[in-house]
Design a protein around this motif. Structure first.
Motif, PDB file in Angstrom:
ATOM      1  N   ALA A 206       0.875  -1.192  -0.117  1.00 55.85           N
ATOM      2  CA  ALA A 206      -0.016   0.066  -0.080  1.00 55.85           C
ATOM      3  C   ALA A 206       0.663   1.308  -0.062  1.00 55.85           C
ATOM      4  CB  ALA A 206      -1.095   0.064   1.118  1.00 55.85           C
ATOM      5  N   LEU A 207       2.050   1.388   0.985  1.00 57.38           N
ATOM      6  CA  LEU A 207       2.777   2.348   0.867  1.00 57.38           C
ATOM      7  C   LEU A 207       3.458   2.565  -0.572  1.00 57.38           C
ATOM      8  CD1 LEU A 207       4.643   1.875   4.190  1.00 57.38           C
ATOM      9  CD2 LEU A 207       3.077   3.632   3.326  1.00 57.38           C
ATOM     10  N   ALA A 208       3.958   1.546  -1.397  1.00 60.01           N
ATOM     11  CA  ALA A 208       4.690   1.731  -2.464  1.00 60.01           C
ATOM     12  C   ALA A 208       3.404   2.278  -3.538  1.00 60.01           C
ATOM     13  CB  ALA A 208       4.906   0.384  -3.060  1.00 60.01           C
ATOM     14  N   ARG A 209       2.177   1.612  -3.466  1.00 62.11           N
ATOM     15  CA  ARG A 209       1.247   2.404  -4.589  1.00 62.11           C
ATOM     16  C   ARG A 209       0.899   3.583  -4.113  1.00 62.11           C
ATOM     17  NH1 ARG A 209      -1.036  -2.725  -3.494  1.00 62.11           N
ATOM     18  NH2 ARG A 209      -2.267  -2.159  -1.800  1.00 62.11           N
ATOM     19  N   ARG A 210       0.880   4.268  -2.949  1.00 59.67           N
ATOM     20  CA  ARG A 210       0.855   5.582  -2.532  1.00 59.67           C
ATOM     21  C   ARG A 210       1.926   6.415  -3.124  1.00 59.67           C
ATOM     22  NH1 ARG A 210       1.126   7.901   3.517  1.00 59.67           N
ATOM     23  NH2 ARG A 210       0.845  10.221   2.758  1.00 59.67           N
ATOM     24  N   ALA A 211       3.043   5.803  -2.947  1.00 58.90           N
ATOM     25  CA  ALA A 211       4.238   6.599  -3.471  1.00 58.90           C
ATOM     26  C   ALA A 211       4.204   6.829  -4.900  1.00 58.90           C
ATOM     27  CB  ALA A 211       5.715   6.146  -2.946  1.00 58.90           C
ATOM     28  N   LEU A 212       3.829   5.635  -5.675  1.00 57.56           N
ATOM     29  CA  LEU A 212       3.923   5.944  -7.036  1.00 57.56           C
ATOM     30  C   LEU A 212       2.809   6.817  -7.457  1.00 57.56           C
ATOM     31  CD1 LEU A 212       5.137   4.858  -9.935  1.00 57.56           C
ATOM     32  CD2 LEU A 212       3.054   3.029  -9.468  1.00 57.56           C
ATOM     33  N   ARG A 213       1.675   6.917  -6.996  1.00 58.43           N
ATOM     34  CA  ARG A 213       0.712   7.846  -7.207  1.00 58.43           C
ATOM     35  C   ARG A 213       1.199   9.499  -7.052  1.00 58.43           C
ATOM     36  NH1 ARG A 213      -2.916   4.380  -4.604  1.00 58.43           N
ATOM     37  NH2 ARG A 213      -2.714   5.663  -2.772  1.00 58.43           N
ATOM     38  N   GLY A 214       1.807   9.500  -6.013  1.00 58.24           N
ATOM     39  CA  GLY A 214       2.386  10.937  -5.608  1.00 58.24           C
ATOM     40  C   GLY A 214       3.356  11.288  -6.516  1.00 58.24           C
TER      41      GLY A 214
ATOM     42  N   ARG B 275       3.716  10.035  -9.607  1.00 59.00           N
ATOM     43  CA  ARG B 275       3.117  10.539 -11.036  1.00 59.00           C
ATOM     44  C   ARG B 275       2.302  11.659 -10.759  1.00 59.00           C
ATOM     45  NH1 ARG B 275       0.540   4.589 -12.317  1.00 59.00           N
ATOM     46  NH2 ARG B 275       2.578   3.643 -13.000  1.00 59.00           N
ATOM     47  N   ALA B 276       1.745  12.081  -9.726  1.00 59.85           N
ATOM     48  CA  ALA B 276       1.175  13.344  -9.633  1.00 59.85           C
ATOM     49  C   ALA B 276       1.985  14.682  -9.856  1.00 59.85           C
ATOM     50  CB  ALA B 276       0.047  13.576  -8.246  1.00 59.85           C
TER      51      ALA B 276
END
Length: 169
Positions: free
Chosen positions: A111-119, A121-122
Motif C-alpha cells: 500500500a505504501l509503494a502504491r501511494r508513493a507511485l501515485r504521488g 506520477r501526480a
C-alpha cells in the motif's frame, strides 16, 4: 521425538491439553488474533511453571536443595516431558503469530509503494532540458594553453633525453 496422544493425556492436565490441541492445524489458523495472543500467553505461563518445577526436582535429585513436598523427588521426567510438549505448542503458536504479522507488514508495504507511485506520477516534473529534432553544434574544443604546440620542444628537461637518443648504444 514425537509424543503420542496417550503421552499427552498422561503428562498434561485437561486445560493444558485443550490449549495444546488448539495449536494444531487447521484450528490454529481459525483463531482470531486476540485469541492467539491469549493462547500464547497461557502456554508461556504453563511452560515456565513446568520448567521451574523440573529444575527444582532436578536440584532435589542432586541434593542441592531440601525437598519441598512431603517426600523428595525421585524423577523429573514428567515435568520435563510437559515442558517439551508445551514448548512445541508454544513454538507452533508463535510461528503462526509471526506469519500473520509478516502478512500484515507485506500488505502495508504494498500500500505504501502504491501511494508513493501515485504521488510521483501526480508531481511529475517536465524534462530538465527540452529535446529537439536537430543536433546542436556538438563538442567544442578547449585547447590547453599550458603545453607547447605540437612538434616543439618545450623545456630544458627534454634535452638529456634527446642527447641520449642520438648516441649509439
Amino acid at each position: 521425538m514425537a509424543r503420542t496422544s496417550r503421552d499427552e493425556d498422561r503428562l498434561l492436565s485437561q486445560d493444558e491439553r485443550d490449549a495444546v490441541a488448539r495449536t494444531h492445524l487447521p484450528g490454529l489458523k481459525e483463531l482470531a488474533d486476540g485469541e492467539l495472543t491469549e493462547l500464547i500467553r497461557r502456554l508461556r505461563e504453563r511452560r515456565d511453571r513446568a520448567r521451574a518445577l523440573a529444575n527444582r526436582q532436578r536440584r532435589e535429585l542432586r541434593r542441592k536443595v531440601e525437598a519441598k513436598g512431603a517426600r523428595p523427588a525421585t524423577d523429573d521426567s514428567g515435568n520435563r516431558g510437559k515442558d517439551e510438549l508445551l514448548t512445541a505448542a508454544l513454538k507452533r503458536a508463535s510461528k503462526e503469530a509471526t506469519r500473520r504479522r509478516g502478512r500484515e507488514r507485506r500488505s502495508d508495504q504494498a500500500a505504501l509503494a502504491r501511494r508513493a507511485l501515485r504521488g510521483k506520477r501526480a508531481t511529475a516534473a517536465p524534462a530538465a532540458h527540452p529535446t529537439s529534432e536537430t543536433p546542436g553544434e556538438g563538442m567544442r574544443a578547449l585547447p590547453n594553453e599550458r603545453i607547447a604546440p605540437s612538434g616543439a620542444f618545450g623545456a630544458e628537461g627534454d634535452r638529456p633525453v634527446l642527447e641520449r637518443s642520438r648516441k649509439v648504444r
